[in-house]
Write a protein that holds these residues in place. Structure first.
Motif, PDB file in Angstrom:
ATOM      1  N   PHE A 204       2.149   0.724  -1.008  1.00 16.79           N
ATOM      2  CA  PHE A 204       2.106   2.132  -0.665  1.00 16.79           C
ATOM      3  C   PHE A 204       0.723   2.747  -0.867  1.00 16.79           C
ATOM      4  O   PHE A 204       0.277   3.569  -0.068  1.00 16.79           O
ATOM      5  CB  PHE A 204       3.156   2.913  -1.473  1.00 16.79           C
ATOM      6  N   LEU A 205       0.029   2.358  -1.945  1.00 11.16           N
ATOM      7  CA  LEU A 205      -1.304   2.896  -2.174  1.00 11.16           C
ATOM      8  C   LEU A 205      -2.247   2.486  -1.046  1.00 11.16           C
ATOM      9  O   LEU A 205      -2.985   3.324  -0.517  1.00 11.16           O
ATOM     10  CB  LEU A 205      -1.838   2.434  -3.526  1.00 11.16           C
ATOM     11  N   GLN A 206      -2.225   1.221  -0.673  1.00 14.11           N
ATOM     12  CA  GLN A 206      -3.108   0.760   0.390  1.00 14.11           C
ATOM     13  C   GLN A 206      -2.780   1.442   1.720  1.00 14.11           C
ATOM     14  O   GLN A 206      -3.674   1.821   2.477  1.00 14.11           O
ATOM     15  CB  GLN A 206      -2.996  -0.762   0.530  1.00 14.11           C
ATOM     16  N   TYR A 207      -1.486   1.602   2.008  1.00 10.79           N
ATOM     17  CA  TYR A 207      -1.086   2.261   3.246  1.00 10.79           C
ATOM     18  C   TYR A 207      -1.634   3.686   3.300  1.00 10.79           C
ATOM     19  O   TYR A 207      -2.232   4.114   4.290  1.00 10.79           O
ATOM     20  CB  TYR A 207       0.440   2.317   3.357  1.00 10.79           C
ATOM     21  N   ASP A 208      -1.394   4.428   2.215  1.00 12.59           N
ATOM     22  CA  ASP A 208      -1.810   5.834   2.212  1.00 12.59           C
ATOM     23  C   ASP A 208      -3.321   5.979   2.195  1.00 12.59           C
ATOM     24  O   ASP A 208      -3.873   6.888   2.821  1.00 12.59           O
ATOM     25  CB  ASP A 208      -1.187   6.565   1.017  1.00 12.59           C
ATOM     26  N   LEU A 209      -3.996   5.088   1.480  1.00 14.16           N
ATOM     27  CA  LEU A 209      -5.456   5.150   1.450  1.00 14.16           C
ATOM     28  C   LEU A 209      -6.039   4.920   2.844  1.00 14.16           C
ATOM     29  O   LEU A 209      -6.979   5.609   3.266  1.00 14.16           O
ATOM     30  CB  LEU A 209      -5.991   4.122   0.454  1.00 14.16           C
ATOM     31  N   ALA A 210      -5.465   3.981   3.572  1.00  8.03           N
ATOM     32  CA  ALA A 210      -5.921   3.736   4.945  1.00  8.03           C
ATOM     33  C   ALA A 210      -5.667   4.968   5.824  1.00  8.03           C
ATOM     34  O   ALA A 210      -6.501   5.336   6.662  1.00  8.03           O
ATOM     35  CB  ALA A 210      -5.211   2.520   5.522  1.00  8.03           C
ATOM     36  N   GLU A 211      -4.531   5.635   5.621  1.00  6.60           N
ATOM     37  CA  GLU A 211      -4.220   6.846   6.387  1.00  6.60           C
ATOM     38  C   GLU A 211      -5.164   7.993   6.037  1.00  6.60           C
ATOM     39  O   GLU A 211      -5.573   8.766   6.910  1.00  6.60           O
ATOM     40  CB  GLU A 211      -2.783   7.285   6.135  1.00  6.60           C
TER      41      GLU A 211
ATOM     42  N   LEU B 113     -13.838  15.429   0.992  1.00  7.01           N
ATOM     43  CA  LEU B 113     -12.602  14.861   0.467  1.00  7.01           C
ATOM     44  C   LEU B 113     -12.927  13.633  -0.382  1.00  7.01           C
ATOM     45  O   LEU B 113     -13.598  12.704   0.075  1.00  7.01           O
ATOM     46  CB  LEU B 113     -11.679  14.460   1.623  1.00  7.01           C
ATOM     47  N   PHE B 114     -12.427  13.662  -1.613  1.00  2.00           N
ATOM     48  CA  PHE B 114     -12.659  12.582  -2.572  1.00  2.00           C
ATOM     49  C   PHE B 114     -11.325  11.977  -2.977  1.00  2.00           C
ATOM     50  O   PHE B 114     -10.297  12.659  -3.012  1.00  2.00           O
ATOM     51  CB  PHE B 114     -13.396  13.103  -3.809  1.00  2.00           C
ATOM     52  N   VAL B 115     -11.352  10.692  -3.286  1.00  2.91           N
ATOM     53  CA  VAL B 115     -10.139   9.999  -3.715  1.00  2.91           C
ATOM     54  C   VAL B 115     -10.441   9.235  -4.998  1.00  2.91           C
ATOM     55  O   VAL B 115     -11.330   8.380  -5.026  1.00  2.91           O
ATOM     56  CB  VAL B 115      -9.629   9.015  -2.639  1.00  2.91           C
ATOM     57  N   PHE B 116      -9.715   9.587  -6.059  1.00  3.91           N
ATOM     58  CA  PHE B 116      -9.748   8.792  -7.283  1.00  3.91           C
ATOM     59  C   PHE B 116      -8.657   7.743  -7.157  1.00  3.91           C
ATOM     60  O   PHE B 116      -7.499   8.066  -6.861  1.00  3.91           O
ATOM     61  CB  PHE B 116      -9.493   9.661  -8.513  1.00  3.91           C
ATOM     62  N   VAL B 117      -9.024   6.472  -7.355  1.00  6.36           N
ATOM     63  CA  VAL B 117      -8.084   5.370  -7.166  1.00  6.36           C
ATOM     64  C   VAL B 117      -7.960   4.572  -8.459  1.00  6.36           C
ATOM     65  O   VAL B 117      -8.947   4.041  -8.978  1.00  6.36           O
ATOM     66  CB  VAL B 117      -8.542   4.428  -6.027  1.00  6.36           C
ATOM     67  N   ASP B 118      -6.739   4.492  -8.972  1.00  2.15           N
ATOM     68  CA  ASP B 118      -6.421   3.584 -10.069  1.00  2.15           C
ATOM     69  C   ASP B 118      -5.254   2.731  -9.587  1.00  2.15           C
ATOM     70  O   ASP B 118      -4.124   3.212  -9.473  1.00  2.15           O
ATOM     71  CB  ASP B 118      -6.034   4.359 -11.328  1.00  2.15           C
ATOM     72  N   SER B 119      -5.543   1.481  -9.285  1.00  2.00           N
ATOM     73  CA  SER B 119      -4.526   0.620  -8.689  1.00  2.00           C
ATOM     74  C   SER B 119      -4.421  -0.669  -9.490  1.00  2.00           C
ATOM     75  O   SER B 119      -5.234  -0.959 -10.368  1.00  2.00           O
ATOM     76  CB  SER B 119      -4.891   0.300  -7.238  1.00  2.00           C
ATOM     77  N   LEU B 120      -3.401  -1.450  -9.180  1.00  2.00           N
ATOM     78  CA  LEU B 120      -3.287  -2.781  -9.764  1.00  2.00           C
ATOM     79  C   LEU B 120      -4.304  -3.707  -9.120  1.00  2.00           C
ATOM     80  O   LEU B 120      -4.395  -3.788  -7.897  1.00  2.00           O
ATOM     81  CB  LEU B 120      -1.885  -3.342  -9.522  1.00  2.00           C
ATOM     82  N   GLY B 121      -5.079  -4.411  -9.927  1.00  2.00           N
ATOM     83  CA  GLY B 121      -6.076  -5.335  -9.392  1.00  2.00           C
ATOM     84  C   GLY B 121      -5.474  -6.676  -9.071  1.00  2.00           C
ATOM     85  O   GLY B 121      -5.872  -7.697  -9.633  1.00  2.00           O
TER      86      GLY B 121
ATOM     87  N   LEU C 132       1.385  -0.611   8.969  1.00  2.00           N
ATOM     88  CA  LEU C 132      -0.023  -0.834   8.654  1.00  2.00           C
ATOM     89  C   LEU C 132      -0.206  -2.226   8.071  1.00  2.00           C
ATOM     90  O   LEU C 132       0.615  -2.715   7.320  1.00  2.00           O
ATOM     91  CB  LEU C 132      -0.504   0.212   7.646  1.00  2.00           C
ATOM     92  N   THR C 133      -1.283  -2.870   8.383  1.00  2.00           N
ATOM     93  CA  THR C 133      -1.491  -4.255   7.968  1.00  2.00           C
ATOM     94  C   THR C 133      -2.640  -4.370   6.987  1.00  2.00           C
ATOM     95  O   THR C 133      -3.384  -3.431   6.735  1.00  2.00           O
ATOM     96  CB  THR C 133      -1.813  -5.125   9.195  1.00  2.00           C
ATOM     97  N   LEU C 134      -2.770  -5.554   6.455  1.00  2.00           N
ATOM     98  CA  LEU C 134      -3.869  -5.857   5.547  1.00  2.00           C
ATOM     99  C   LEU C 134      -5.212  -5.611   6.204  1.00  2.00           C
ATOM    100  O   LEU C 134      -6.176  -5.236   5.543  1.00  2.00           O
ATOM    101  CB  LEU C 134      -3.756  -7.307   5.076  1.00  2.00           C
TER     102      LEU C 134
END
Length: 432
Positions: free
Chosen positions: A52-59, A73-81, A5-7
Motif C-alpha cells: 500500500f505504501l508503494q502504491y500510494d507513493l507512486a500515485e 509537496l513533501f513526503v516523509f517515508v518510514d517503511s519496512l526495508g 500498480l506494478t513494481l
C-alpha cells in the motif's frame, strides 16, 4: 485501481530520485507547503501481495504533475526495508512535476510515532520552507482517540496495539521489534510547537471523532477524514494531490467528494456495490462551541439523561468502531434520537458550523464483515437508520459493556484523557 500498480512504477519513482536535472524550487515563495507523513513501518508496506505504501507513493508522484511551481509537496517515508528498492531508514522527498527529489535522509531508524520525532519532521517543513500556509496529511494506521493508557510523562509510548496513530513495528532498527503508537494527546502536544496548520487530512481510520477534533483545535483550521475504517488503498492520490492546495470549502469539499466518489465507482459491479467511505470535516474554530452545546443538550433528553447504571437507548445507532464492543457512535444521530425537534434544531445549527460538510455512507469496508462477536458483522454490513440523520462524526458515550468497564481499554475511564469528555463531564450522570 491501485491494485494494478506494478513494481515498475516504484522502480521508476526511486530511479527518478537520483537525477540531477531537477528544477530548483527552494527559492520560490510558496502559496502552501504540504507534508504527507507516511508512517508505514508496518503491514501497510508489506501485506501479502499488497504494497500500500508503494502504491500510494507512486500515485502521489503522479499527482504532483498537476502542481504549480509555488505549490510544494513533501513526503516523509518510514517503511519496512524489506525490498531492494525500499530504504530501511526514514527519509523526506519533495515531489513535483512527476519526479521525486531527496531532501533529507536520516542516518538511523527511529519510531515515526515518537512525538518528538514527529514534531521535528513537521517543524523541518514549517521552518525550512517559505510558504504562506502549511498542510499535513496523516497516512497510516489509526484508531482515533482509543488508547489503552496515555503516554507517560517523558513522552515515550507504551507497547500496545490499537492505540491511536502511526503504528511502528521497529523492525528496521535491528533491536527486538516492539510495536508503538502515538496518542492523539501526544500529537496535539507535539503540534503545539509548530506553526498552526491550514489543515490536517487524516488518511487513516477513525480520526473523525469529536474527541480528536477538540484535541487538535489549536493545531489546525480543518480536520478532514473518516469516522470509520478506510480501505488499505486509502485516498486516490493522483486526484487528491492538487486538491491539497485549495482553500477553505474548495479544499475540504474537493477531498471529500473525490475520495467518496472514487470508492462508490470502484465498488460498482462487486459484492461491495453501494459501499463508500464516510467522510467529514471539522472546522476547529467551532469545536469548542459544539462541545459546550453538547454538554448543555444532554440534560434536555426527552426523559432526562439516564443516571448510572442506566444507559441511553442506542439501538440501531450507527457506530464506527467495535474491536469487541460497539464504540464511537454517530453523535448527530444520537442527539436527534433523544431530544425534541426544536432542541435538536438549535443544537444542529452549532453542529453545522463545526461540521460544515460530510458525505455519509451506511456501508463501508471493514474487517468486521467477517467478525461475528456481538453481531458486529450484521451491523457493519448495513445499519438500519436513515443515512440523513447521521453526521459522520463520532463521540464517546459511556456504557456498561465489558470493554468500557474493565480489561485492556476501560473506555469509561480513559475517555477522560481527552478535553472533549472533560467538557461533557459524564460524572454528572454518575459515570466515574
Amino acid at each position: 485501481m491501485k491494485y494494478l500498480l506494478t513494481l515498475v512504477s516504484t522502480l521508476v519513482l526511486f530511479a527518478s530520485c537520483n537525477k540531477d536535472d531537477k528544477k530548483d524550487y527552494t527559492e520560490i515563495k510558496s502559496t502552501r507547503a504540504v507534508m504527507i507523513y507516511m508512517a508505514g513501518e508496518n503491514s501497510l508496506t508489506n501485506n501479502g501481495s499488497h504494497r500500500f505504501l508503494q502504491y500510494d507513493l507512486a500515485e502521489i508522484v503522479k499527482g504532483s504533475k498537476y502542481l504549480a511551481d509555488d505549490q510544494r509537496l513533501f513526503v516523509f517515508v518510514d517503511s519496512l526495508g524489506d525490498r531492494a528498492n525500499q530504504k530501511g531508514t526514514p527519509y523526506i522527498i519533495e515531489v513535483h512535476d512527476g519526479q521525486a527529489i531527496h531532501r533529507k535522509d536520516f542516518d538511523s531508524d527511529f519510531y515515526s510515532c515518537d512525538p518528538a520525532k514527529f514534531q521535528e519532521i513537521i517543524s523541518w517543513m514549517t521552518n525550512n520552507i517559505n510558504a504562506d500556509g502549511y498542510g499535513l496529511v496523516l497516512w497510516g494506521h489509526a484508531t482515533g482517540w482509543v488508547v489503552t493508557r496515555d503516554s507517560i510523562a517523558d513522552g515515550s509510548q507504551a507497547a500496545s496495539s490499537r492505540r491511536a496513530y502511526g503504528m511502528d513495528t521497529n523492525q528496521d532498527a535491528g533491536t527486538p521489534a516492539i510495536t508503538k503508537w502515538m496518542n492523539i494527546t501526544q500529537m496535539a502536544k507535539a503540534l503545539d510547537g509548530v506553526r498552526k496548520l491550514d489543515f490536517i487530512f487524516a488518511d487513516c481510520c477513525q480520526m473523525m471523532c469529536a474527541e480528536v477534533g477538540y484535541e487538535l483545535r489549536n493545531a489546525t483550521d480543518y480536520l478532514i477524514g473518516s469516522p470509520a475504517e478506510i480501505p488499505g488503498n486509502g485516498a486516490p492520490y493522483e486526484e487528491i494531490v492538487p486538491l491539497l492546495f485549495k482553500n477553505n470549502s474548495e479544499l475540504y469539499r474537493g477531498i471529500i467528494d473525490t475520495y467518496y466518489d472514487y470508492y462508490l465507482e470502484a465498488y460498482k459491479g462487486t459484492r461491495r456495490e453501494g459501499y463508500s467511505v464516510p467522510l467529514s470535516v471539522i472546522d476547529t474554530r467551532y469545536i469548542a462551541q459544539l462541545a459546550q452545546a453538547t454538554r448543555d443538550v444532554l440534560p434536555l433528553f426527552t426523559d432526562g439523561y439516564p443516571m448510572y447504571p442506566q444507559e441511553p437507548d442506542l439501538e440501531g445507532n450507527v457506530f464506527y468502531y467495535g474491536y469487541d464492543d460497539p464504540l464511537m457512535y454517530d453523535m448527530r444521530a444520537f442527539i436527534k434520537k433523544h431530544v425534541s425537534a426544536s432542541t435538536f434544531q438549535s443544537w444542529d445549527q452549532v453542529y453545522a458550523q463545526a461540521v460544515p460538510y460530510y458525505r455519509m455512507s451506511m456501508r463501508w469496508m471493514t474487517i468486521y464483515n467477517t467478525y461475528e462477536y456481538y453481531n458486529l458483522e450484521a451491523a457493519f454490513s448495513t445499519f438500519d437508520q436513515d443515512a440523513s440523520i447521521n453526521g459522520c462524526v463520532s463521540m464517546f458515550i459511556p456504557r456498561l459493556l465489558r470493554g468500557y468497564m474493565a480489561g485492556e481499554f476501560k473506555y469509561n475511564k480513559t475517555c477522560n484523557n481527552f478535553g472533549w469528555n472533560r467538557v461533557i463531564d459524564w460524572s454528572r450522570f454518575g459515570w466515574e
